[in-house]
Design an enzyme around this catalytic site. Structure first.
Site, PDB file in Angstrom:
ATOM      1  N   ARG A 134      -3.715   4.139  -1.430  1.00 36.96           N
ATOM      2  CA  ARG A 134      -4.197   3.008  -2.242  1.00 36.96           C
ATOM      3  C   ARG A 134      -3.612   1.676  -1.801  1.00 36.96           C
ATOM      4  O   ARG A 134      -2.447   1.596  -1.422  1.00 36.96           O
ATOM      5  CB  ARG A 134      -3.846   3.247  -3.724  1.00 36.96           C
ATOM      6  CG  ARG A 134      -4.695   4.270  -4.405  1.00 36.96           C
ATOM      7  CD  ARG A 134      -4.099   4.679  -5.728  1.00 36.96           C
ATOM      8  NE  ARG A 134      -2.971   5.588  -5.539  1.00 36.96           N
ATOM      9  CZ  ARG A 134      -2.118   5.913  -6.497  1.00 36.96           C
ATOM     10  NH1 ARG A 134      -2.250   5.396  -7.695  1.00 36.96           N
ATOM     11  NH2 ARG A 134      -1.128   6.747  -6.256  1.00 36.96           N
ATOM     12  N   HIS A 155       0.840  -1.201   0.000  1.00 36.88           N
ATOM     13  CA  HIS A 155       0.000   0.000   0.000  1.00 36.88           C
ATOM     14  C   HIS A 155       0.869   1.242   0.000  1.00 36.88           C
ATOM     15  O   HIS A 155       2.029   1.222   0.428  1.00 36.88           O
ATOM     16  CB  HIS A 155      -0.953   0.013   1.206  1.00 36.88           C
ATOM     17  CG  HIS A 155      -0.261   0.294   2.517  1.00 36.88           C
ATOM     18  ND1 HIS A 155      -0.096   1.565   3.019  1.00 36.88           N
ATOM     19  CD2 HIS A 155       0.301  -0.539   3.433  1.00 36.88           C
ATOM     20  CE1 HIS A 155       0.533   1.507   4.180  1.00 36.88           C
ATOM     21  NE2 HIS A 155       0.795   0.242   4.464  1.00 36.88           N
ATOM     22  N   CYS A 156       0.297   2.334  -0.536  1.00 36.28           N
ATOM     23  CA  CYS A 156       0.946   3.640  -0.448  1.00 36.28           C
ATOM     24  C   CYS A 156       0.095   4.498   0.479  1.00 36.28           C
ATOM     25  O   CYS A 156      -0.637   3.976   1.316  1.00 36.28           O
ATOM     26  CB  CYS A 156       1.108   4.262  -1.832  1.00 36.28           C
ATOM     27  SG  CYS A 156      -0.457   4.514  -2.699  1.00 36.28           S
ATOM     28  N   ALA A 157       0.123   5.802   0.331  1.00 33.87           N
ATOM     29  CA  ALA A 157      -0.580   6.676   1.275  1.00 33.87           C
ATOM     30  C   ALA A 157      -2.092   6.552   1.170  1.00 33.87           C
ATOM     31  O   ALA A 157      -2.805   6.708   2.164  1.00 33.87           O
ATOM     32  CB  ALA A 157      -0.163   8.126   1.040  1.00 33.87           C
TER      33      ALA A 157
END
Length: 466
Positions: free
Chosen positions: A30, A26-28
């Site tokens: 998504r 995961h990113c910030a």
């Protein structure tokens, strides 16, 4: 309301079950999922999962938009349910094998420039602040005129606004070495060599105040202050050369011999071959971009404003970073930013119209939150979560972007930096352009909102989609 564990379970089922999920990160905002077979993914069910604001396939991954905070909790529950977690960098390595050669090349280009952008954003803000405080009206508040501003103050502002671009080749070479698996410190030193004060300054040469050194009667050698492409190509070649040398050199001599050979060979190649050739290529790209931006009657803004978000959907929009850096380097301002900011704001306006017109509670909440994200400069939730799902709102957003871009070109707006747009982007227009900047954004939102409200969406479309 479903728990995060239930949401995670629903996501796994929509993705085709545990057996279809290769890895997840995961990113910030998504959840990023690599799947074995994307045909086994039920996208409609995925989009209906509670708290999901949109889902799309890009860069070899399914990217599921949850928003900050929520994505961390859902990721933890997905991993707890037995799905293999991985780091975002490892996921990128897997994703690099996905897509055609052009998509992979642009993705790599983005990987190189994204770490550099924060420094350039800060530089752009410094430029905007300098433009603000040096305005005659502002100086008059303190009993000053432009001529009475202390020289030391001007020098301090130049340190803030010029440093990142003077040493840009060092930043580019550092990041390129890092992305291609070389030693970033060697890349940094190579980039610094390209802007060594011992070489004729590129800006002085361009201004006619200095002459490049000439070797063998035809090879011009000079510094590459604020240049990008020569450092980028040198970084790729240098990182690959380092890997080759490191394999050949005995381990006992590696610490001394490898950096010595890499820097010696690469600075020679860079100054005598890579630099002269790719500087010409870089100038050609810049002139082509400048030609497009200088099309008469606002055509440049109309075209770029309309197609910008289509390019974003394809995932190859990272090339814009290079183009904006080029504009700032060569012109000292960025006429591309005010055009694309309208394109971004317009997608937010279209999503807002959907949210206020629909009677569906979930779509209303999703649309309004997505519009808010777009007004902060991030269109992915609006595009993939709302506008593209119903197609017409996306098209109306494109029209709003085209109209706004046309107006930006006619007004001659010029940003002092890059990478921030819509509301945060106002900081790049503090030098007397703020009214015009807000005007083009208001026009973008108004046109897209009105067209979407009248022609782009009704709840019959929602019923069919459901």
């Amino acid at each position: 309301m479903a728990s995060n564990k239930q949401i995670a379970q629903s996501v796994i089922e929509a993705l085709g079950g545990h057996e279809n999920i290769q890895s997840v990160a995961h990113c910030a905002t998504r959840l990023r999922v690599m799947v074995h077979d994307k045909d086994n993914v039920d996208v409609s069910s995925l989009e209906e999962v509670e708290k999901v604001k949109g889902a799309f396939y890009n860069s070899g991954q399914y990217q599921i938009i949850f928003g900050t905070g929520t994505v961390n909790n859902v990721y933890n529950e997905v991993v707890n349910l037995g799905v293999t977690g991985t780091s975002k960098s490892e996921l990128k390595e897997d994703a690099k094998q996905q897509g055609n050669w052009f998509q992979r090349a642009i993705r790599t280009f983005g990987d190189v420039f994204v770490p550099i952008i924060p420094a350039l954003v800060a530089t752009g803000l410094f430029m905007g602040l300098r433009g603000l405080v040096l305005q005659e009206e502002i100086l008059a508040w303190f009993g000053l005129t432009p001529e009475s501003v202390p020289e030391n103050f001007i020098t301090l502002t130049q340190v803030l606004t010029d440093t990142a671009f003077i040493f840009l080749p060092a930043l580019v070479a550092w990041s390129t070495f890092k992305v291609f698996g070389g030693n970033p410190t060697i890349g940094l030193v190579l980039g610094l060599m390209l802007v060594s004060p011992s070489l004729p300054n590129a800006w002085a040469v361009a201004g006619g105040d200095a002459e490049p050194m000439t070797f063998f009667g035809f090879i011009p050698v000079l510094g590459y202050q604020s240049s990008v492409l020569p450092a980028f190509i040198a970084g790729i070649v240098g990182a690959k050369l380092e890997k080759v040398v490191r394999k050949k050199v005995p381990e006992a001599l590696d610490l001394v011999v490898t950096p010595f050979l890499v820097l010696l060979i690469m600075i020679t190649l860079s100054l005598f071959a890579i630099g002269p050739v790719f500087h010409i290529v870089e100038q050609g790209i810049f002139e082509a971009m400048r030609f497009l931006l200088e099309l008469p009657f606002g055509l440049s803004g109309l075209i770029i404003g309309f197609v910008n978000q289509i390019i974003v959907v394809t995932g190859v929009h990272h090339i814009f970073n290079f183009l904006e850096i080029q504009l700032l380097n060569n012109l000292g301002y960025n006429p591309f930013n005010p055009i694309i900011t309208g394109a971004i704001a317009a997608q937010g306006g279209a999503a807002l119209a959907v949210g206020l017109k629909t009677k569906g509670k979930k779509l209303r909440a999703l649309s309004i939150s997505s519009a808010t994200s777009a007004f902060l400069g991030i269109t992915e939730p609006a595009i993939f979560g709302v506008n593209l799902r119903y197609v017409r709102p996306f098209i109306m957003g494109l029209v709003g972007g085209g109209v706004s871009g046309f107006l930006a070109s006619i007004m001659g707006l010029k940003a002092t930096g890059m990478a921030i747009t819509v509301l945060p982007g106002a900081l790049l227009y503090l030098n007397g352009q703020l009214f015009g900047y807000f005007l083009i954004n208001i026009v973008a939102v108004a046109v897209a909102f009105a067209l979407t409200w009248m022609f782009g969406f009704n709840d019959n479309m929602l019923d069919k989609k459901e």
